[in-house]
Design an enzyme around this catalytic site. Sequence first.
Site, PDB file in Angstrom:
ATOM      1  CG  ASP A 121       7.545  -6.419   6.183  1.00 15.25           C
ATOM      2  OD1 ASP A 121       7.686  -7.534   6.768  1.00 15.25           O
ATOM      3  OD2 ASP A 121       6.199  -6.117   5.916  1.00 15.25           O
ATOM      4  CG  PHE A 228      -1.275  -5.528  -0.048  1.00 15.32           C
ATOM      5  CD1 PHE A 228      -0.077  -5.191   0.191  1.00 15.32           C
ATOM      6  CD2 PHE A 228      -2.275  -5.593   0.862  1.00 15.32           C
ATOM      7  CE1 PHE A 228       0.143  -4.656   1.541  1.00 15.32           C
ATOM      8  CE2 PHE A 228      -1.929  -5.225   2.150  1.00 15.32           C
ATOM      9  CZ  PHE A 228      -0.729  -4.649   2.463  1.00 15.32           C
ATOM     10  CG  HIS A 278      -8.607  -3.717  12.823  1.00 10.27           C
ATOM     11  ND1 HIS A 278      -8.064  -2.807  13.649  1.00 10.27           N
ATOM     12  CD2 HIS A 278      -7.364  -3.688  11.956  1.00 10.27           C
ATOM     13  CE1 HIS A 278      -7.033  -1.961  13.454  1.00 10.27           C
ATOM     14  NE2 HIS A 278      -6.792  -2.503  12.103  1.00 10.27           N
TER      15      HIS A 278
END
Length: 297
Positions: A121, A228, A278
């Site tokens: 980003d 977030f 993950h």
Amino acid sequence: MPAPKAPGPRALRSEFLESQKKHPRTFSFEFFPPKTPGGMEKLRATWRQLAQLKPRFFSCTYGAGGSTRERTLETVLEIQAAGHRAAPHISCIGATRADVAATLELYKSKRIDHIVALRGDLPSGAASAGELRFASELVAFIRERTGDHFHVEVACYPEFHPQARSPHEDLRNFKRKVDAGADAAITQYFYNIDSYLRFVDDCEALGIDLPIVPGIMPIGNFSQLARFSDACGAEIPRWLRLKMQSLGDDVASIRSLGLDVVTDLCDRLLSAGAPGLHFYTMNQAGLTSTIWQRLGI
Ligand code: FAD
């Protein structure tokens, strides 16, 4: 004559992810590069503890524009030197082709053969988006410059990327990364298992045939997670958000509810056929290892 049946809801092609079950299960742990020697010391204790769980690999994120290149590499090399597989992330936003080529050469020279390739980003105030506009272009560039040297992981978004023009376009853009030569994908985190099951189903319909490993975010600090999640487009289900909010500053109860919810999510994902997990560890071993032990992996 009986009335014709109304069409029912479209069933998932495979409730049990047959397309994913054929891939070997991969468990991995993600870190971010610490900014201080103290943070590095803490991370060392974290990865040493998590290494006992024998993950397939560790990964370390990469700040947009290469801002953490040295610290990402340092973290990866330290883990690698202890005999574990470690994959640095690499992002292309704000970078020239020459910058990316130099990073790839650096990784190669350090015997790194596994990377996570992202667009990244643009940091606020950054002047230019760089020469490679999307992660698919980065993956194509990696293949062009380094052939099959790297095992390349890419990101994908069961609840869709916040900048995507439509869910369909986001899927097609994911396919571009696969077609450019990605070996595996890791998802953005999610708490709604249906989003993952439907996403995998849609991928299968598009002919995407690579392991799509769910990204798992353990819940420690809820207000930080909520901030977030709003930014990255990961949905916190209303029931979970309200329950968490009702716990106020009761850190122990937030942790306990978070552990129950995330362990249950992981358990259901693995039972459904997900090809591993993950973990976004946030450089902490505690929550991830407790979930791991509860799952009995
Ligand atoms: P892309 O795949 O390029 O997609 C970005 C957006 O562009 C999407 O909306 C997509 O639909 C759209 N798009 C793609 N191709 C096209 C096209 N040809 N035409 C039009 N639109 C297109 N960020 C970091 O800075 N460092 C990290 O280390 C890092 N690690 C991450 C690890 C994982 C597992 C995940 C899920 C994310 C990570 N991120 C990291 C965040 C990531 O960089 C952001 O989510 C970023 O906004 C998108 O990156 P991407 O690689 O998915 O981009």
